[in-house]
Enzyme design. Structure first.
Site, mmCIF file in Angstrom:
data_model
loop_
_atom_site.group_PDB
_atom_site.id
_atom_site.type_symbol
_atom_site.label_atom_id
_atom_site.label_comp_id
_atom_site.label_asym_id
_atom_site.label_seq_id
_atom_site.Cartn_x
_atom_site.Cartn_y
_atom_site.Cartn_z
ATOM 1 C CB ALA A 124 40.888 43.473 40.561
ATOM 2 C CG HIS A 180 31.589 43.614 44.258
ATOM 3 N ND1 HIS A 180 31.232 43.263 42.975
ATOM 4 C CD2 HIS A 180 32.583 42.767 44.624
ATOM 5 C CE1 HIS A 180 31.980 42.220 42.585
ATOM 6 N NE2 HIS A 180 32.812 41.918 43.567
ATOM 7 C CB ILE A 201 37.426 37.624 54.136
ATOM 8 C CG1 ILE A 201 37.488 37.740 55.651
ATOM 9 C CG2 ILE A 201 37.184 38.994 53.497
ATOM 10 C CD1 ILE A 201 36.331 38.423 56.315
ATOM 11 C CB CYS A 238 54.907 44.329 27.620
ATOM 12 S SG CYS A 238 55.645 43.093 26.557
ATOM 13 C CB CYS A 291 56.337 39.570 25.814
ATOM 14 S SG CYS A 291 57.590 39.909 27.057
#
Lengths: 425, 494
Positions: free
Chosen positions: B50, B53, B341, B408, B443
């Protein structure tokens, strides 16, 4: 934004919150509010439809909902106000609480004292790192329990259980009664992590094998889980190569421990003891943030709800004493886990309380032992000890020190340790 | 069999295919985006590092080198238009010993050749000031300010939604089973349910792009998946890294890094293991151990006990080139590849889309701009990142914002309902998770699963036990309990 004021606000209406709220009210606090995110009070007890609750406190074997109902009734009768379907978002150090629900929207609640009773959550696959694929059919035991007991759906029909925690054992029996096949319970430790009565009543009575020193080392199946590989482990919990066994299943239940749910506490700046995962507390159950108390599984994970209730009464009393201006003098001794002991709660005890009431110390041992003394020492001096025939990590030990039984001065450190009977300390 | 007509069929709805579809949505064209999974972003797009670059890593002259820099440059705008989380954090390559420092200068030079802006080597003090939790043995680092973090599946979903809103037809659960070629030209794409007659095809088939290419007779590359394993840590430790922290790279990988995610989780990985199986996404004890021990070298205080999940992703590496495979298949001028890719494929996606568009034009596709094209896509209005005042207003407008479903990640019922009613159908628990983060927290869906299933069943008109995690045989619940079935039966009789 609606703004309201209360004397004591209790967060979480499970057994801990219910006991704390009704006790605060009984102590003479005028306005006590219980806030809970669920639709009805009772917490996880509502999905625990098996019996065995209240054996110590009421000498009865109640189901979870029955046990909860006693306290719900008492809270209502005593005038505790309930705010259900309401989620607390933040607790500020000045004891302002922000909460939401769909009827009122955002609420600001000002409290003189807050009691944290948010309970705990289950450790999951990520926390125990089980390699393999990521299909559906892997549930924590408590989630499966909710589906079966409250929603009426079966997570699966062919079950492997990892971990011998109590909910896993209870669910092994529950699944069997529903006609599902439970292949076995696999426990990485060389001893069980559940209560002995659950091993007997849930596993032995239903011919479900318990495999100690075993763990799940791989999950198979891309869409729905199809099998697991289980392996035996050595004393360092490393899987022994050659011991792998592939067990077909459509469900993997995890009963691998509970974690106190302290996100709100942490954000408020409350000091958390890393060993228990919950707040550092005094014997009034007050945290390091003045006016904020905590009790039940949010402090440390209990195995008996009776102990949760007892501890929560103390928190309710503590909060009430703060509101009513009756807090004990702030002279404190500290407790410490000595040899053989993993932790001791509370972390600090008021010297004054040692003289005026019975002080209960809760502790867990590091490993199973037989024929031991739990000893309270200060320096080299033994202050108090009790004999225990068997102690196990899965069963919390509680030690009651009667009033005036020991005397201590502020700043003193009381160590709790295990001594084998016959050994000289 | 239904027959449809298209100007262009884009095969594969990962970040590349959806970028191409959105790019083509700007023009007066009939475009179909076909995807075999029940949702977009189900392949390499859902499991990677993720990171956007900066572009110093790729060998100069390769597609990777060219498109990485271009992609990184347009990311901020693309993410703004599509309301996708993007954080321009910059990135660091950390030399943990003196003998690694020359590598930093190699990367600096390569970056210069590739056109990466503002690279510089920084000393230990500056590094530790930027990243206090990095191994104190570090001696220097390469600072690349144009790198950043993005939500990869969020981007693919947003691109697909924006494409759909601008007229692209998205067919999910539609695996391509054949491609008709007549006289050296593609004429139609077959799926089990429809045949799409088309003038052009774009192959963005990810791991399977070689098999798609073989359907038109192209056999000069093959995809060898390269597995990478990761750990995700509790958000509470997101502060431990401010930007991606790379070790000095090796021949096959940029190395195992420590990085924050756009959602403040700490992420470590990936290792790199070539394999033949395109579906093997298993994590392994050895692989996870490798990831952990290398990440600990970068960050010795890593909160090992607070891992919340682990996963594996596959990089679609093209052999023999090891580069992106872009352009027409030999002898089939209207079949354009966007294949192989792999990293930095996420970064390059917007640039790959431009290149594919240009190839289509070169192959004779006329590109007439659409006046009505709207580049902006509104995302789901999230609750968690708002002030208390804004949250109060949201609940007033829609009381379902007052109902937290995932505690959460603080996801409300309103967000889940929105996720289930958007331009791209969302029909799985994983789909809801990727759109809202419900179940992605510490969780890992323990508490919210029953509530999510309940809302999905209601909104989609299904029974609880028909809801799946990710389509196919991934049903979550396998029927009712005895009591519940009996009660239901009794109701029917009455």
């Amino acid at each position: 934004m609606r703004s309201i004021k209360y004397d004591v606000v209790v967060i979480g209406a499970g057994p801990a919150g219910l006991a704390a709220a009704s006790r605060a009210k009984a102590m003479g606090v005028k306005r006590v509010l219980l806030v809970d995110r669920d639709r009805e009070p009772g917490g996880i007890l509502q999905q625990c439809i098996h019996n065995g609750f209240g054996l110590h406190l009421f000498k009865e074997e109640l189901t979870g909902p029955e046990y909860a109902y006693k306290f719900i009734e008492e809270s209502y009768a005593s005038g505790v106000e309930f705010l259900m379907n309401t989620m607390v978002l933040t607790i500020q150090p000045d004891r302002q609480i922000y909460a939401i629900n769909r009827k009122v929207g955002m609420l600001k609640i000002e409290a003189q004292a807050i009691v944290l009773a948010m309970g705990c959550r289950e450790r999951n696959r990520g926390a125990v790192t089980i390699p393999g694929s990521r299909p559906s059919g892997i549930f924590t035991a408590g989630t499966a329990q909710r589906f079966v007991n409250m929603e009426g759906y079966m997570p699966g029909r062919h079950v492997v259980i990892l971990g011998s925690g109590d909910i896993g054992l209870i669910m092994a029996r529950r699944f069997t009664w529903e006609g599902a096949k439970v292949e076995g319970v696999f426990e990485i430790m060389p001893y069980s992590n559940g209560l002995n009565r659950n091993i007997v009543q849930c596993l032995k009575d239903n011919n479900i094998p318990l495999h100690l020193s075993h763990t799940v080392t791989k999950v198979h199946g891309n869409e729905r889980i199809e099998a697991v590989t289980v392996s035996q482990v050595d004393e360092h919990f490393t899987p022994l190569s050659g011991s792998e066994q592939v067990i077909p299943c459509d469900t993997l239940l995890l009963s691998v421990g509970l974690i106190p749910e302290n996100e709100l506490s942490r954000d408020a700046g409350i000091h958390i003891d890393p060993v228990i995962g919950g707040p550092v507390v005094t014997d009034e159950m007050e945290t390091t943030l003045a006016g904020v108390f905590a009790c039940g599984n949010v402090v440390h994970v209990h195995d008996l709800v009776d102990n949760v209730t007892r501890e929560s009464w103390l928190a309710g009393e503590g909060a009430a004493r703060l509101v009513l201006g009756q807090q004990p003098t702030r002279d404190l001794v500290t407790t410490k886990a000595g040899s053989g002991v993993r932790y001791v709660v509370p972390h600090k005890i008021h010297v004054e309380n040692l003289a005026t009431r019975t002080t209960t110390l809760y502790l867990r041992v590091l490993q199973p032992e037989e024929n031991v003394r739990v000893e309270l020492v200060s320096g080299t001096k033994s202050l108090f000890s009790v004999h225990q025939r068997v102690v196990r990590p899965a069963e919390m030990v509680s030690i009651n020190v009667p009033p005036k039984r020991i005397t201590a001065t502020a700043g003193e450190e009381l160590m709790v340790r295990l001594v084998r009977e016959g050994d000289k300390a | 069999m239904e027959r449809l007509k298209a100007d262009v069929v884009v095969i594969g709805a990962g970040v590349t295919g959806t970028a191409v579809a959105r790019e083509l949505a700007r023009y007066q064209l009939k475009v179909f985006l076909v995807e075999k999974h029940p949702d977009v972003a189900c392949g390499c797009t859902k499991a990677n590092t993720a990171i956007v670059h900066a572009g110093y890593d790729a060998t100069p002259g390769t597609w990777k080198a060219k498109l990485n820099v271009r992609g990184a440059a347009v990311y901020p705008q693309v993410c703004r238009e599509l309301e996708v989380e993007f954080k321009p954090t910059g990135s660091l390559v950390v030399a943990l010993a003196e003998d690694q420092v020359p590598h930093l200068y190699e990367l600096l030079n390569r970056g210069y050749v590739n056109g990466v802006p503002d690279l510089k080597v920084i000393g230990r003090d500056e590094l530790l000031a930027k990243e206090p939790y990095v191994n104190p043995k570090a001696v220097a680092a390469l600072w690349a300010p144009t790198a950043g973090l993005v939500n990869p599946w969020g981007l693919a979903i947003a691109q697909a939604e924006n494409a759909a809103e601008n007229g692209v037809e998205v067919l999910l659960g539609a695996p391509v089973v054949g491609i008709d070629v007549t006289d050296g030209l593609v004429t139609a794409v077959q799926t089990p349910d429809v045949i799409i007659e088309t003038r052009y095809v774009v192959n963005a088939g990810g791991r399977y792009s070689d098999e798609i290419a073989r359907m038109v007779g192209q056999d000069d590359f093959r995809i060898v998946p390269r597995k990478g394993e990761y750990y995700v840590f509790d958000k509470r430790f997101g502060y431990m890294a401010n930007c991606p922290l790379f070790p000095v790279p090796t021949a096959i990988s940029k190395g195992i890094l420590v990085t924050p995610s756009v959602d403040k989780n700490l992420l470590i990985g990936p290792n790199a293991q070539d394999q033949e199986d395109k579906e093997d996404l298993d994590t392994t004890a050895e692989g996870l151990q490798e990831v952990l021990s290398e990440a600990l070298t970068m960050m010795p205080d890593l909160p090992v006990k607070d891992a919340i999940t682990n996963f594996a992703g596959l990089r679609a590496v093209a052999r023999p080139s090891n580069d992106f495979v872009l352009g027409p298949a030999p002898g089939v001028p209207n079949f354009i590849n966007a294949a192989g890719i792999q990293s930095p494929g996420l970064t390059s996606a917007p640039a790959v889309a431009e290149v594919v568009r240009d190839y289509l034009q070169m192959a004779g596709l006329e590109l007439k701009g659409k006046k009505k094209f709207n580049p902006f896509r509104k995302g789901i209005v999230t609750f968690r990142d708002k002030s208390h005042e804004e949250q109060a207003r949201l609940i007033q407008e829609d009381p379902r914002y007052g109902q937290i479903v995932c505690r959460c990640e603080t996801v409300t019922e309103a967000e889940i309902v929105q996720a289930l009613n958007r331009p791209i159908p969302c029909t799985t628990i994983d789909g809801v998770k990727r759109r809202t983060r419900a179940g992605m927290g510490r969780c890992q869906a323990g508490f919210c699963t029953p509530r999510v299933v309940e809302i999905m069943a209601r909104e989609l008109g299904l029974s609880w036990d028909e809801i799946t995690k990710k389509g196919g045989a991934s049903r979550l619940l396998l029927g009712q309990t005895k009591c519940s079935a009996a009660v239901k039966g009794a109701g029917k009789d009455a």
